[in-house]
Motif scaffolding. Structure first.
Motif, PDB file in Angstrom:
ATOM      1  N   ASP A  73     -12.278  10.646 -14.454  1.00 38.77           N
ATOM      2  CA  ASP A  73     -12.160   9.525 -14.970  1.00 38.77           C
ATOM      3  C   ASP A  73     -10.731   9.935 -15.799  1.00 38.77           C
ATOM      4  O   ASP A  73      -9.973   9.748 -16.257  1.00 38.77           O
ATOM      5  CB  ASP A  73     -13.313   8.628 -14.864  1.00 38.77           C
ATOM      6  N   ASN A  74     -11.945  10.589 -16.727  1.00 43.13           N
ATOM      7  CA  ASN A  74     -11.378  10.907 -18.219  1.00 43.13           C
ATOM      8  C   ASN A  74     -10.225  11.886 -17.622  1.00 43.13           C
ATOM      9  O   ASN A  74      -8.885  11.649 -18.073  1.00 43.13           O
ATOM     10  CB  ASN A  74     -12.490  12.141 -18.834  1.00 43.13           C
ATOM     11  N   GLU A  75     -10.065  13.278 -16.771  1.00 43.02           N
ATOM     12  CA  GLU A  75      -8.758  13.522 -16.339  1.00 43.02           C
ATOM     13  C   GLU A  75      -7.636  12.763 -15.914  1.00 43.02           C
ATOM     14  O   GLU A  75      -6.639  12.954 -16.148  1.00 43.02           O
ATOM     15  CB  GLU A  75      -9.511  14.963 -15.344  1.00 43.02           C
ATOM     16  N   ARG A  76      -7.910  11.685 -14.753  1.00 41.95           N
ATOM     17  CA  ARG A  76      -6.993  10.840 -14.356  1.00 41.95           C
ATOM     18  C   ARG A  76      -6.007  10.115 -15.689  1.00 41.95           C
ATOM     19  O   ARG A  76      -4.834  10.470 -15.694  1.00 41.95           O
ATOM     20  CB  ARG A  76      -7.626  10.324 -13.318  1.00 41.95           C
ATOM     21  N   GLU A  77      -7.058   9.800 -16.520  1.00 39.81           N
ATOM     22  CA  GLU A  77      -6.714   8.977 -17.374  1.00 39.81           C
ATOM     23  C   GLU A  77      -5.565   9.784 -18.487  1.00 39.81           C
ATOM     24  O   GLU A  77      -4.513   9.218 -19.113  1.00 39.81           O
ATOM     25  CB  GLU A  77      -7.576   8.236 -18.740  1.00 39.81           C
ATOM     26  N   ILE A  78      -6.037  11.285 -18.983  1.00 36.16           N
ATOM     27  CA  ILE A  78      -5.262  11.761 -19.562  1.00 36.16           C
ATOM     28  C   ILE A  78      -4.361  12.318 -18.709  1.00 36.16           C
ATOM     29  O   ILE A  78      -2.857  12.344 -19.567  1.00 36.16           O
ATOM     30  CB  ILE A  78      -6.276  13.384 -19.885  1.00 36.16           C
ATOM     31  N   LYS A  79      -4.327  12.370 -17.708  1.00 39.43           N
ATOM     32  CA  LYS A  79      -3.279  12.855 -16.988  1.00 39.43           C
ATOM     33  C   LYS A  79      -2.021  10.689 -17.019  1.00 39.43           C
ATOM     34  O   LYS A  79      -0.651  11.989 -17.005  1.00 39.43           O
ATOM     35  CB  LYS A  79      -2.694  13.415 -15.645  1.00 39.43           C
ATOM     36  N   GLN A  80      -2.271  10.405 -17.401  1.00 38.62           N
ATOM     37  CA  GLN A  80      -1.813   9.465 -16.619  1.00 38.62           C
ATOM     38  C   GLN A  80      -1.094   8.819 -18.134  1.00 38.62           C
ATOM     39  O   GLN A  80       0.261   9.135 -18.609  1.00 38.62           O
ATOM     40  CB  GLN A  80      -2.502   7.910 -16.523  1.00 38.62           C
ATOM     41  N   LEU A  81      -1.495   9.414 -19.738  1.00 34.72           N
ATOM     42  CA  LEU A  81      -0.739  10.162 -20.454  1.00 34.72           C
ATOM     43  C   LEU A  81      -0.246  10.967 -21.243  1.00 34.72           C
ATOM     44  O   LEU A  81       0.860  10.346 -21.600  1.00 34.72           O
ATOM     45  CB  LEU A  81      -2.547   9.621 -21.839  1.00 34.72           C
ATOM     46  N   LEU A  82      -0.777  11.413 -20.580  1.00 33.45           N
ATOM     47  CA  LEU A  82       0.396  12.641 -20.937  1.00 33.45           C
ATOM     48  C   LEU A  82       1.943  12.601 -19.645  1.00 33.45           C
ATOM     49  O   LEU A  82       2.757  13.143 -20.154  1.00 33.45           O
ATOM     50  CB  LEU A  82      -0.386  13.794 -20.006  1.00 33.45           C
ATOM     51  N   ALA A  83       1.532  12.032 -18.253  1.00 31.05           N
ATOM     52  CA  ALA A  83       3.071  11.241 -18.418  1.00 31.05           C
ATOM     53  C   ALA A  83       3.873  11.225 -18.754  1.00 31.05           C
ATOM     54  O   ALA A  83       5.013  10.683 -18.501  1.00 31.05           O
ATOM     55  CB  ALA A  83       2.769  10.535 -16.534  1.00 31.05           C
ATOM     56  N   LYS A  84       3.185   9.641 -19.358  1.00 34.59           N
ATOM     57  CA  LYS A  84       4.357   9.069 -20.197  1.00 34.59           C
ATOM     58  C   LYS A  84       5.119   9.167 -21.495  1.00 34.59           C
ATOM     59  O   LYS A  84       5.888   9.167 -21.810  1.00 34.59           O
ATOM     60  CB  LYS A  84       2.619   7.629 -21.399  1.00 34.59           C
ATOM     61  N   ARG A  85       3.396  10.603 -21.752  1.00 38.60           N
ATOM     62  CA  ARG A  85       4.586  11.438 -23.227  1.00 38.60           C
ATOM     63  C   ARG A  85       5.600  11.815 -22.871  1.00 38.60           C
ATOM     64  O   ARG A  85       6.955  12.573 -23.417  1.00 38.60           O
ATOM     65  CB  ARG A  85       3.727  12.088 -23.810  1.00 38.60           C
ATOM     66  N   LYS A  86       5.782  12.761 -21.890  1.00 44.11           N
ATOM     67  CA  LYS A  86       6.462  13.411 -21.171  1.00 44.11           C
ATOM     68  C   LYS A  86       7.736  12.485 -20.428  1.00 44.11           C
ATOM     69  O   LYS A  86       8.713  12.813 -21.438  1.00 44.11           O
ATOM     70  CB  LYS A  86       5.992  14.036 -19.340  1.00 44.11           C
ATOM     71  N   ASP A  87       7.757  11.141 -20.368  1.00 46.49           N
ATOM     72  CA  ASP A  87       8.828  10.181 -20.244  1.00 46.49           C
ATOM     73  C   ASP A  87       9.364  10.255 -21.213  1.00 46.49           C
ATOM     74  O   ASP A  87      10.780   9.526 -21.382  1.00 46.49           O
ATOM     75  CB  ASP A  87       8.388   9.139 -19.597  1.00 46.49           C
ATOM     76  N   GLU A  88       8.414   9.299 -22.601  1.00 46.31           N
ATOM     77  CA  GLU A  88       8.874   9.646 -24.081  1.00 46.31           C
ATOM     78  C   GLU A  88      10.379  10.708 -24.256  1.00 46.31           C
ATOM     79  O   GLU A  88      10.806  10.902 -24.869  1.00 46.31           O
ATOM     80  CB  GLU A  88       7.605   9.107 -24.660  1.00 46.31           C
ATOM     81  N   LEU A  89       8.855  11.884 -23.683  1.00 43.22           N
ATOM     82  CA  LEU A  89      10.577  12.936 -24.538  1.00 43.22           C
ATOM     83  C   LEU A  89      11.065  13.396 -23.467  1.00 43.22           C
ATOM     84  O   LEU A  89      12.266  13.600 -23.989  1.00 43.22           O
ATOM     85  CB  LEU A  89       9.480  14.900 -24.493  1.00 43.22           C
ATOM     86  N   ASN A  90      11.768  13.281 -23.090  1.00 46.18           N
ATOM     87  CA  ASN A  90      13.188  13.184 -21.694  1.00 46.18           C
ATOM     88  C   ASN A  90      13.343  11.913 -22.583  1.00 46.18           C
ATOM     89  O   ASN A  90      14.658  12.471 -22.445  1.00 46.18           O
ATOM     90  CB  ASN A  90      12.143  12.974 -20.209  1.00 46.18           C
ATOM     91  N   ARG A  91      13.125  10.784 -22.652  1.00 49.45           N
ATOM     92  CA  ARG A  91      13.763   9.948 -23.139  1.00 49.45           C
ATOM     93  C   ARG A  91      14.740  10.769 -24.600  1.00 49.45           C
ATOM     94  O   ARG A  91      16.166  10.234 -24.635  1.00 49.45           O
ATOM     95  CB  ARG A  91      13.489   8.570 -23.076  1.00 49.45           C
ATOM     96  N   LEU A  92      14.382  10.569 -25.452  1.00 52.15           N
ATOM     97  CA  LEU A  92      14.194  11.418 -26.258  1.00 52.15           C
ATOM     98  C   LEU A  92      15.357  12.238 -26.469  1.00 52.15           C
ATOM     99  O   LEU A  92      16.760  12.328 -26.824  1.00 52.15           O
ATOM    100  CB  LEU A  92      13.367  11.782 -27.122  1.00 52.15           C
ATOM    101  N   ILE A  93      15.089  13.130 -25.511  1.00 56.88           N
ATOM    102  CA  ILE A  93      15.932  14.407 -25.349  1.00 56.88           C
ATOM    103  C   ILE A  93      17.686  14.298 -25.150  1.00 56.88           C
ATOM    104  O   ILE A  93      18.399  14.333 -25.332  1.00 56.88           O
ATOM    105  CB  ILE A  93      15.463  14.983 -24.187  1.00 56.88           C
ATOM    106  N   ASN A  94      17.250  13.008 -23.150  1.00 56.93           N
ATOM    107  CA  ASN A  94      18.297  12.286 -22.987  1.00 56.93           C
ATOM    108  C   ASN A  94      19.235  12.073 -24.042  1.00 56.93           C
ATOM    109  O   ASN A  94      20.211  11.827 -24.064  1.00 56.93           O
ATOM    110  CB  ASN A  94      18.320  11.720 -22.142  1.00 56.93           C
ATOM    111  N   GLN A  95      18.799  11.292 -25.381  1.00 52.09           N
ATOM    112  CA  GLN A  95      19.565  10.053 -25.886  1.00 52.09           C
ATOM    113  C   GLN A  95      19.808  11.002 -27.004  1.00 52.09           C
ATOM    114  O   GLN A  95      21.041  11.464 -27.373  1.00 52.09           O
ATOM    115  CB  GLN A  95      18.053   9.587 -27.353  1.00 52.09           C
TER     116      GLN A  95
END
Length: 119
Positions: A73-95
């Motif tokens: 359960d913890n691993e699933r939640e951590i992966k979801q948070l990491l995916a959100k962080r990755k999306d955020e970083l991609n957005r910042l790089i694109n900007q």
């Protein structure tokens, strides 16, 4: 047959690392999470070696079921948070790339006087 105390201790240590990693991910403390992840991975490797040499019995696995479920359960939640962080970083790089392109275009046209033409 019950689970060996040293194995149970390592699984509890793994769960503690996992909970700390989840807390850090929720708080956005990514550098700290990486440091804990190193200890987590080391503990996983130690458990893998130990259980490879002495596989766990069905009864031992049943005893560990709540800990294993919590880890998953913890691993699933951590992966979801990491995916959100990755999306955020991609957005910042694109900007940043768009801003750099705009500045480059602006710089190449600086000093030019643009005059509208009659159509």
């Amino acid at each position: 047959m019950t689970i060996a105390p040293h194995l149970l201790e390592n699984y509890q240590k793994l769960l503690s690392f996992s909970q700390e990693m989840l807390r850090l991910a929720n708080e956005g403390q990514w550098s700290e999470l990486i440091q804990i992840e190193i200890s987590y991975a080391s503990t996983v490797e130690a458990l893998a070696r130990c259980t490879r040499d002495n596989p766990l019995s069905i009864k031992s696995l049943e005893q560990l079921r709540p800990v294993l479920r919590h880890l998953l359960d913890n691993e699933r939640e951590i992966k979801q948070l990491l995916a959100k962080r990755k999306d955020e970083l991609n957005r910042l790089i694109n900007q940043s790339n768009r801003q750099q392109s705009l500045m480059s275009t602006y710089a190449s046209n600086s000093g030019l006087v643009l005059v509208p033409r009659d159509i």
